[in-house]
Design a protein around this motif. Structure first.
Motif, mmCIF file in Angstrom:
data_model
loop_
_atom_site.group_PDB
_atom_site.id
_atom_site.type_symbol
_atom_site.label_atom_id
_atom_site.label_comp_id
_atom_site.label_asym_id
_atom_site.label_seq_id
_atom_site.Cartn_x
_atom_site.Cartn_y
_atom_site.Cartn_z
ATOM 1 N N ASN A 48 29.264 24.086 -5.316
ATOM 2 C CA ASN A 48 30.290 24.355 -6.319
ATOM 3 C C ASN A 48 31.108 25.591 -5.952
ATOM 4 O O ASN A 48 32.332 25.622 -6.121
ATOM 5 C CB ASN A 48 29.628 24.531 -7.683
ATOM 6 N N ALA A 49 30.431 26.627 -5.440
ATOM 7 C CA ALA A 49 31.152 27.829 -4.989
ATOM 8 C C ALA A 49 32.108 27.473 -3.859
ATOM 9 O O ALA A 49 33.255 27.952 -3.806
ATOM 10 C CB ALA A 49 30.155 28.892 -4.535
ATOM 11 N N HIS A 50 31.643 26.639 -2.947
ATOM 12 C CA HIS A 50 32.478 26.207 -1.824
ATOM 13 C C HIS A 50 33.690 25.427 -2.335
ATOM 14 O O HIS A 50 34.819 25.617 -1.850
ATOM 15 C CB HIS A 50 31.629 25.342 -0.884
ATOM 16 N N TRP A 51 33.457 24.570 -3.313
ATOM 17 C CA TRP A 51 34.545 23.781 -3.907
ATOM 18 C C TRP A 51 35.586 24.693 -4.542
ATOM 19 O O TRP A 51 36.796 24.525 -4.336
ATOM 20 C CB TRP A 51 33.942 22.829 -4.941
ATOM 21 N N GLN A 52 35.126 25.665 -5.321
ATOM 22 C CA GLN A 52 36.070 26.579 -5.962
ATOM 23 C C GLN A 52 36.841 27.405 -4.930
ATOM 24 O O GLN A 52 38.032 27.686 -5.119
ATOM 25 C CB GLN A 52 35.307 27.511 -6.902
ATOM 26 N N ALA A 53 36.171 27.812 -3.863
ATOM 27 C CA ALA A 53 36.846 28.610 -2.827
ATOM 28 C C ALA A 53 37.981 27.819 -2.195
ATOM 29 O O ALA A 53 39.060 28.359 -1.909
ATOM 30 C CB ALA A 53 35.844 29.040 -1.768
#
Length: 902
Positions: free
Chosen positions: A558-563
């Motif tokens: 999810n962090a990767h997606w938001q980044a």
């Protein structure tokens, strides 16, 4: 060569090295008049009989009187020690021998033969051990002979001679230098390599080493004078010139900082246990992982000095009290990690980052070799606020358009990307860059004594092209498979001539292209950099059950997606070591969240509307977790599917090791070897992913040998094929189905890519076949001209050829179904993968056991030698403050990883 990369050595003549790095000889004649030089020369010559005229082991005058033998190299070291005792070879320094006993604080138990230590530290010397933290000038002794000479400066030879014995000695020297860089804060290190009656001077830094020719030192008084000139000049240089990083200020045991670190390291009665659970109350002054309390009131009340190096009365200022009000409670694991960073005998330092002062002890993460980024991680005390933070000290590639990790992290924080570290401050260490890299024939601004480099535009730094994974030998000197070279002056990793490169970096020539070898071709220019983040985390292997592992990885995806969505930033190094766990307090619960750390290699996503340039012209990532596509096609840019595949490899790696399954220890070892360590060879000689890894994706099944791996919830009954029997009353472990769904997505992706690639090949073949090409039926000759293929009409058989319609060589592969296309397209974004995780992690109908974590399956695992170094960087130690478990032996040492950045 040496663990960190080949071709990282450059040659300078002794006189030039002295003039460049140790220029001052003022006062030498007074310190060493001719009579004294002659006396020293005679003493050394008498004590060091020529290795060619005596056996390897003899009984010297200084040997023990019990008749025991002394090795030849020890005879030489004893001669040096006695001469130093009588004449002080290096003024202001004492020679300490240490070849017999290793230092207690050194997990690797390395034993360098000796070192010169400053008289200022004389009272701190522990006799006959390495004193890694005190060494100013290291010395290694060998008995003599070509086979033990680490370098080869003969005309027509490469410095890094590939003979096994020479390579092992080079690895040994590097391992000693690596220890000093770990214990001390260093920009460089001088070392004397004494091989019999010859010596070389070596200057190490994070890019490589500079080495002189082998010089005699006892044959004549003039030879001895040259050695003494080096030692004298070294003694007259400043600590900075000797390679000491003076921005890291040592703390004395009487300093305010040292005593405060002691006080903060002891367990506090109000510290909070970090286990996930419902919590009804926490201390009012509890300091959470990312809390910023502002400036501590202890300074205003006079309980702490503004300067932590100031001397204080620790009995008054720092009394031991487990309930003392001036220390705020934290999670237990944070204080435990800090306590572990203060072992007896380890130095402590004050460092400054962007104007803020931090106190650090032993790194909780340190690099696996000398050359490269040299990343070290510390649980640090921020002096002004008195909170614990994580400080990362590293050497980063230095060239145009490479953004600092702190800048990328600030963009993520500003965009409120969740589950990433919180930046506190960062900055380069002014004026600290590698020096050996200045002599690189590709990127350097200086010329060595063997290579005349063309003039370069010094305003634009280029970087040498490097492979994506570590070379095979270790810094301990283990041999690697020999490199096949076609002849002197050729290399298996050629570089593009400069006039064919651009400012983006170097490019690889076509496979088979041969260019002249040049020593130092693998050097990379590096600069010193520090970054501080607020969170001190647990390593991912601290998870307690499988569902928790899946949730933590889901958070990081999810962090990767938001980044990507908010900042157009791609991480580019998804690995087990960069997925961390952060206990937080949320809605009355202590809750473990995932943190995606280490954005050092991150890059703006291609097509994001930015002026993109190649920032690192070699493949990035960790070998274990790189996607099959990125390894097979290193010049294609990484994309979201590649990153998502890395997450898949991470969860497979961790689950097979640490979640209950039908795999015994030997099956786990075999799987890790075949899936992660092994490699196939591409037609151009490059390593590509193992067949086991490829087949796992293509068949959507992970196997150890012929046995499919199944995760178990408890006491499932296994059939003859070692598979769980369904319907025996035990629910299926959700991890089985979660992985199965993920594997099918990537199976579809590679099916589509394979079909498209094959279709393109067929189209090109048909286009070529329709063109007018000269007939070669009867004129094709052997390569050496010894024979030709006869024309077909001479064949003695009258047989009709096969009907062309029965064998169409241009027929393409079967096109994937529409469903396969749709599945493959799902990997163009994170949503489908996140949905799979969320369905299995959060849906109550999937029953996850709470006791499915097992003892680490990598316990006792030794990776294949060719991948030993890459494996060391990929694996994690299973050690945490939550569940004590057996530590992985990574070669010769164990590591702790509990941080937000690596």
């Amino acid at each position: 060569m040496m663990s960190d990369g080949r071709n990282t050595t450059v040659f300078l003549r002794f006189e030039r090295l002295m003039k460049t790095y140790l220029p001052s000889l003022d006062g030498f004649d007074e310190a060493f008049p001719k009579e004294k030089i002659a006396e020293i020369s005679t003493a050394l010559k008498t004590a060091c009989a020529s290795p060619a005229t005596r056996k390897q082991e003899t009984v010297p005058e200084a040997a023990p009187k019990d008749g025991s033998k002394v090795k030849a190299e020890k005879m030489i070291s004893m001669a040096w020690a006695q001469t130093d005792k009588d004449h002080r070879l290096c003024p202001g320094h004492v020679l300490n021998l240490s070849e017999d006993k290793s230092e207690e604080t050194d997990e690797k138990r390395y034993k360098i033969d000796g070192s010169f230590i400053s008289d200022a530290d004389k009272d701190s010397i522990v006799p006959n051990v390495q004193n890694w933290a005190l060494q100013r000038l290291s010395v290694e002794f060998k008995r003599g002979g070509t086979s033990l000479d680490a370098f080869d400066d003969h005309p027509g030879k490469t410095l890094e001679n590939e003979a096994d014995s020479r390579r092992l000695v080079r690895g040994q020297l590097m391992s000693y230098a690596e220890r000093i860089f770990t214990y001390q804060h260093r920009t460089a290190l001088f070392m004397i390599f004494v091989n019999g009656l010859e010596f070389r001077i070596i200057r190490w830094d994070r890019s490589g080493c500079i080495v002189t020719e082998a010089l005699k030192y006892v044959e004549t008084a003039e030879d001895t004078k040259r050695l003494l000139q080096f030692l004298y000049a070294f003694s007259k240089t400043s600590p900075e010139q000797q390679g000491v990083d003076t921005t890291a200020v040592p703390l004395s045991k009487d300093s305010c900082g040292w005593k405060r670190m002691n006080a903060l390291s002891f367990a506090h009665s109000n510290d909070v246990k970090e286990l996930e659970r419902k919590i009804t109350a926490i201390p009012s002054d509890f300091l959470g992982p990312a809390d910023d309390p502002g400036k501590s009131p202890l300074f205003e009340h006079g309980l702490l000095h503004d300067d932590p190096t100031a001397t204080c009365n620790h009995q008054i200022d720092h009394p031991l009290d487990p309930e003392r009000p001036d220390i705020r409670p934290v999670f237990e694991y944070v204080r435990t990690l800090f306590h572990k960073s203060l072992p007896k005998g380890w130095p402590r330092y004050k460092v400054t980052v962007d104007g803020r002062v931090y106190l650090i002890g032993k790194p909780i993460t340190d690099p696996s070799g000398l050359i490269g980024r040299g990343t070290r991680g510390y649980v640090a005390v921020e002096w002004e606020t008195q909170r614990f933070v994580f400080l990362k000290d590293a050497w980063r590639p230095y060239y145009a358009d490479l953004e600092y990790e702190g800048d990328m992290l600030q963009k993520l924080n500003t965009a409120k990307v969740s589950c990433v570290p919180t930046l506190v401050c960062h900055g380069r260490v002014e004026g600290q860059e590698t020096e050996a890299s200045e002599y690189s024939p590709i990127t350097g601004h200086k010329t060595s004594d063997e290579v005349e480099a063309p003039e370069r535009d010094k305003s634009k730094r280029r970087i040498a092209d490097l492979p994506s994974r570590a070379k095979a030998s270790t810094s301990g000197g283990k041999a690697r498979p020999p490199v096949k070279e076609s002849g002197r002056g050729m290399t298996s990793e050629p570089q593009m001539p400069e006039d064919q490169r651009d400012d983006k970096g170097t490019k690889r020539p076509l496979p088979g292209t041969k260019v002249e070898v040049s020593d130092g071709i693998g050097l990379r220019h590096m600069e010193h950099y520090r970054i501080v983040v607020a969170e001190v985390c647990l390593e991912v292997t601290s998870f307690l059950y499988g569902q928790q592992l899946a949730r933590v990885i889901m958070h990081c995806i999810n962090a990767h997606w938001q980044a990507v969505k908010k900042c157009d930033i791609l991480h580019r190094d998804v690995s087990a070591s960069n997925i961390l766990i952060l206990p937080t307090i949320k809605s009355g619960w202590i809750y473990w969240t995932g943190v995606l750390s280490d954005w050092e290699l991150s890059k703006f996503l291609s097509g994001a509307g930015k002026d993109l340039k190649a920032r690192q012209p070699f493949r990035t990532g960790t070998w274990y977790f790189m996607s099959i596509r990125s390894v097979a096609y290193p010049h294609r840019p990484l994309g979201i599917p590649d990153e998502l595949e890395s997450f898949l490899h991470v969860i497979i790696f961790l689950a097979v090791r640490l979640v209950h399954s039908n795999c015994g220890l030997h099956m786990v070892h075999a799987f890790i070897t075949k899936y992660f360590d092994d490699a196939e060879q591409h037609w151009d000689g490059r390593p590509i992913c193992s067949e086991t890894k490829v087949q796992a994706i293509k068949q959507a099944v992970i196997r150890s040998g012929d046995t499919p791996i199944a995760f178990l919830t408890g006491d499932e009954t296994l059939d003859e094929a070692n598979q769980p029997l369904e319907g025996d009353g035990e629910p299926r472990h959700p991890l089985r189905d979660l992985l199965a769904e993920l594997l099918k997505l990537f199976q579809a992706r590679y099916a589509v890519e394979e079909w498209e690639a094959r279709s393109a090949q067929v189209a090109r073949a048909k286009e070529t076949a329709t063109g007018s090409l000269p007939s070669r039926q009867s004129t094709i000759a052997s390569r050496d001209g010894a024979f030709q293929r006869p024309p077909s009409e001479l064949e003695p058989f009258d047989i009709e050829p096969e009907d062309a319609t029965t064998a169409d060589v241009f027929s393409g592969p079967t096109e994937p179904s529409d469903k396969t296309y749709l599945e493959a397209q799902k990997l163009d974004s994170h949503l489908a993968v996140l949905q799979v995780f969320k369905r299995y992690v959060d849906n109550p109908r999937f029953v996850w056991p709470l006791d499915d974590k097992v003892k680490d399956g990598l316990d006792g695992y030794q990776p294949p030698e060719f991948f030993a170094q890459a494996a060391k960087k990929a694996r994690l130690t299973v050690r945490s403050t939550v569940t004590p478990m057996t530590t992985i032996n990574e070669g010769k040492e164990a590591r702790i990883r509990a941080r937000t950045d690596a």
